[in-house]
Enzyme design. Structure first.
Site, mmCIF file in Angstrom:
data_model
loop_
_atom_site.group_PDB
_atom_site.id
_atom_site.type_symbol
_atom_site.label_atom_id
_atom_site.label_comp_id
_atom_site.label_asym_id
_atom_site.label_seq_id
_atom_site.Cartn_x
_atom_site.Cartn_y
_atom_site.Cartn_z
ATOM 1 N N ILE A 154 32.438 38.661 54.795
ATOM 2 C CA ILE A 154 33.049 37.420 54.314
ATOM 3 C C ILE A 154 34.218 37.717 53.378
ATOM 4 O O ILE A 154 35.292 37.113 53.493
ATOM 5 C CB ILE A 154 31.997 36.540 53.616
ATOM 6 C CG1 ILE A 154 30.950 36.076 54.628
ATOM 7 C CG2 ILE A 154 32.663 35.335 52.944
ATOM 8 C CD1 ILE A 154 29.756 35.372 54.008
ATOM 9 N N ASP A 173 34.179 46.656 45.100
ATOM 10 C CA ASP A 173 32.989 46.757 45.937
ATOM 11 C C ASP A 173 32.433 48.170 45.779
ATOM 12 O O ASP A 173 33.163 49.100 45.423
ATOM 13 C CB ASP A 173 33.333 46.482 47.402
ATOM 14 C CG ASP A 173 32.114 46.111 48.240
ATOM 15 O OD1 ASP A 173 32.070 44.991 48.759
ATOM 16 O OD2 ASP A 173 31.204 46.947 48.370
ATOM 17 N N CYS A 204 29.689 38.674 46.760
ATOM 18 C CA CYS A 204 28.690 39.743 46.681
ATOM 19 C C CYS A 204 27.286 39.148 46.717
ATOM 20 O O CYS A 204 27.093 37.971 46.415
ATOM 21 C CB CYS A 204 28.886 40.573 45.410
ATOM 22 S SG CYS A 204 28.931 39.606 43.889
ATOM 23 N N PRO A 205 26.285 39.934 47.088
ATOM 24 C CA PRO A 205 24.907 39.433 47.116
ATOM 25 C C PRO A 205 24.359 39.276 45.704
ATOM 26 O O PRO A 205 24.899 39.827 44.740
ATOM 27 C CB PRO A 205 24.159 40.522 47.881
ATOM 28 C CG PRO A 205 24.949 41.770 47.614
ATOM 29 C CD PRO A 205 26.385 41.329 47.543
ATOM 30 N N THR A 231 31.396 31.008 46.527
ATOM 31 C CA THR A 231 30.764 30.546 47.764
ATOM 32 C C THR A 231 29.681 31.526 48.191
ATOM 33 O O THR A 231 29.295 31.557 49.361
ATOM 34 C CB THR A 231 31.814 30.405 48.892
ATOM 35 O OG1 THR A 231 32.505 31.645 49.049
ATOM 36 C CG2 THR A 231 32.807 29.304 48.590
ATOM 37 N N SER A 232 29.162 32.308 47.243
ATOM 38 C CA SER A 232 28.198 33.353 47.570
ATOM 39 C C SER A 232 26.777 32.965 47.149
ATOM 40 O O SER A 232 26.015 32.437 47.944
ATOM 41 C CB SER A 232 28.622 34.668 46.915
ATOM 42 O OG SER A 232 27.795 35.726 47.349
ATOM 43 N N ARG A 233 26.420 33.214 45.907
ATOM 44 C CA ARG A 233 25.102 32.864 45.384
ATOM 45 C C ARG A 233 25.251 32.287 43.980
ATOM 46 O O ARG A 233 25.989 32.814 43.158
ATOM 47 C CB ARG A 233 24.181 34.096 45.342
ATOM 48 C CG ARG A 233 23.705 34.555 46.722
ATOM 49 C CD ARG A 233 22.728 33.560 47.324
ATOM 50 N NE ARG A 233 22.291 33.949 48.660
ATOM 51 C CZ ARG A 233 22.833 33.525 49.791
ATOM 52 N NH1 ARG A 233 23.876 32.706 49.748
ATOM 53 N NH2 ARG A 233 22.351 33.892 50.950
ATOM 54 N N ASP A 257 30.411 26.278 45.789
ATOM 55 C CA ASP A 257 29.647 25.819 46.938
ATOM 56 C C ASP A 257 28.170 26.145 46.745
ATOM 57 O O ASP A 257 27.340 25.772 47.566
ATOM 58 C CB ASP A 257 30.161 26.474 48.227
ATOM 59 C CG ASP A 257 29.485 25.897 49.469
ATOM 60 O OD1 ASP A 257 29.541 24.666 49.657
ATOM 61 O OD2 ASP A 257 28.889 26.676 50.250
ATOM 62 N N GLU A 262 20.242 25.091 42.539
ATOM 63 C CA GLU A 262 20.516 24.200 43.666
ATOM 64 C C GLU A 262 19.283 23.833 44.476
ATOM 65 O O GLU A 262 19.296 22.856 45.231
ATOM 66 C CB GLU A 262 21.556 24.816 44.604
ATOM 67 C CG GLU A 262 21.052 26.016 45.379
ATOM 68 C CD GLU A 262 22.098 26.544 46.370
ATOM 69 O OE1 GLU A 262 21.788 26.583 47.559
ATOM 70 O OE2 GLU A 262 23.203 26.893 45.935
ATOM 71 N N HIS A 294 26.674 23.633 49.317
ATOM 72 C CA HIS A 294 26.293 24.796 50.130
ATOM 73 C C HIS A 294 26.619 24.541 51.609
ATOM 74 O O HIS A 294 25.779 24.745 52.494
ATOM 75 C CB HIS A 294 24.803 25.097 49.961
ATOM 76 C CG HIS A 294 24.473 26.546 50.194
ATOM 77 N ND1 HIS A 294 23.652 27.273 49.368
ATOM 78 C CD2 HIS A 294 24.867 27.414 51.162
ATOM 79 C CE1 HIS A 294 23.540 28.512 49.820
ATOM 80 N NE2 HIS A 294 24.282 28.622 50.918
#
Length: 328
Positions: A154, A173, A204-205, A231-233, A257, A262, A294
Site C-alpha cells: 500500500i 521502513d 505500517c502494521p 489509513t492503516s491502523r 480512515d 473504532e 474505515h
C-alpha cells in the site's frame, strides 16, 4: 464445510456469493465475534472474522470448544488475534495479505486532496449557492515533501501516485524498496522524516513497537501546520496527543480512515444514537479534520480479491493443505 461469518454486512454476503468457492457453506451473522457470540459458531469447522472481531485467548478457547479449527481473516491486519493462544490450541489462522493496494492508496491521496483543497467544504457551499472562495485556499502538492512510514504494497502504491504529482518522497521502513529508490524516493530515519515532511502518511502494521508511533514526542519534531494521514491502523496514533496538536496548530490537516476505538463505531449506522466517545466527538469539532469510517479498502476490485483469497484459504484448510497465507 460450514463457515460462520461474523460482522457480516450485505456487501460481504454479495461478495462471497459471487466469488467464493461453491463447496463452502456460509452462515452469516451481523454480530461481532466476542465472548457472548462465540456459541453461535457451533457446528462450524471454521469462522471468518474481520478487523474489529475479538480473537483474544478466551474467545479462541471458546471457539475451540465449539469445534472450530480454522479462522479465516478477511483482512490483512491481525493485531486483534492472540496468535500464541491459537498455536497452543491448534487453530489455524490465515489472512488476506494483500488486496488491491491501489484501493487504499487512492483513498489516501483522495484524503490529502480533499483536506488541502477543501473539496468537502466547497461541495456544501455550492449546494447553498455560495460561490465565495474565502477560506478555500489550498497548496500545490507538486514540490511538497511527503513522508511515508511503511512502504509495503500500500505504501508503495501511494508513493507511485505521489511521485506522479511531483512530490519529494521521504520513506521509512525496515526493508527498503529498490524500485522506489530508483524512482527517486529516499529512505531516512524517522526523526528526519518527521522534521522535513509537509505531509506524513502512515502505512505500517500495528505492533507493540508501532503503537502510538504518533505521540507528543514525535509530534514535537514535525513541521508547524503538517498534514497527517492515517489509513492503516488506529492504534498508530495517540488520539489525545493529536487533539492537543490540532489545538496548538502543529497539525494543520488531519485525515483518518481508522481510529483506535473504532470497534464500537465503524461499520454501523449510529445516526439515531448518542455517541458517548468524547475523544472521537472532539475530533469531529475541528474544521481541518476529515474522518471516513474505515472505507479505504472498499472497492469492487478489493472485495473480489478478499472473497477469493479468503475462499482459497478455507478450501486449503478443508483439504489439509497450506497456501502461504497462514499466520499459524
Amino acid at each position: 464445510m460450514k463457515v460462520t461469518v461474523y460482522s457480516a454486512k450485505k456487501y460481504d454476503q454479495q461478495a462471497f456469493s459471487r466469488w467464493a468457492d461453491a463447496s463452502l457453506e456460509f452462515h452469516y451473522l451481523e454480530l461481532k465475534l466476542n465472548p457472548d457470540t462465540v456459541a453461535l459458531a457451533a457446528g462450524s469447522s471454521a469462522i471468518c472474522a474481520f478487523v474489529n472481531d475479538d480473537l483474544s485467548a478466551p474467545v479462541l478457547e471458546a471457539l475451540h470448544s465449539e469445534g472450530v479449527r480454522m479462522i479465516a481473516l478477511r483482512c490483512a491486519g491481525f493485531n486483534n488475534v492472540d496468535l500464541d493462544a491459537a498455536k497452543q490450541l491448534g487453530i489455524r489462522v490465515a489472512r488476506v495479505p494483500a488486496y488491491s493496494p491501489e484501493a487504499v492508496a487512492e483513498h489516501t491521496v483522495g484524503m490529502m486532496l480533499t483536506l488541502n483543497r477543501k473539496l468537502h467544504k466547497a461541495y456544501n457551499r455550492v449546494r447553498d449557492d455560495n460561490f465565495s472562495l474565502d477560506g478555500l485556499l489550498g497548496f500545490n502538492m507538486h514540490g511538497k515533501t511527503v513522508g511515508l512510514i511503511g512502504t509495503g504494497r500500500i505504501g508503495k502504491a501511494t508513493a507511485k501516485i505521489l511521485l506522479g504529482f511531483g512530490c519529494t518522497l521521504l520513506c521509512h521502513d525496515l526493508y527498503e524498496d529498490a524500485e522506489l529508490k530508483q524512482l527517486g524516493a529516499r529512505y531516512v530515519p524517522l526523526p528526519e522524516l518527521y522534521q522535513h515532511s509537509d505531509v506524513i502518511s502512515l502505512h505500517c502494521p500495528l505492533t507493540p513497537e508501532t503503537r502510538y508511533l504518533i505521540n507528543p514526542d514525535t509530534l514535537a519534531l514535525m513541521k508547524q501546520n503538517v498534514m497527517l494521514i492515517n489509513t492503516s491502523r488506529g492504534g498508530l496514533i495517540d488520539t489525545k496527543a493529536v487533539i492537543q496538536a490540532l489545538k496548538s496548530r502543529k497539525i494543520g490537516y488531519l485525515g483518518l480512515d481508522v481510529y483506535e476505538q473504532e470497534a464500537d463505531l465503524f461499520f454501523e449506522n449510529l445516526s439515531e444514537m448518542v455517541i458517548d466517545d468524547d475523544v472521537f466527538k472532539r475530533l469531529l469539532t475541528f474544521p481541518n479534520v476529515l474522518i471516513t469510517g474505515h472505507q479505504a479498502f472498499f472497492t469492487e476490485e478489493a472485495m473480489q480479491q478478499i472473497s477469493q483469497i479468503t475462499s482459497e484459504n478455507l478450501v486449503a484448510f478443508s483439504k489439509g493443505s497450506a497456501n502461504g497465507n497462514e499466520l499459524c
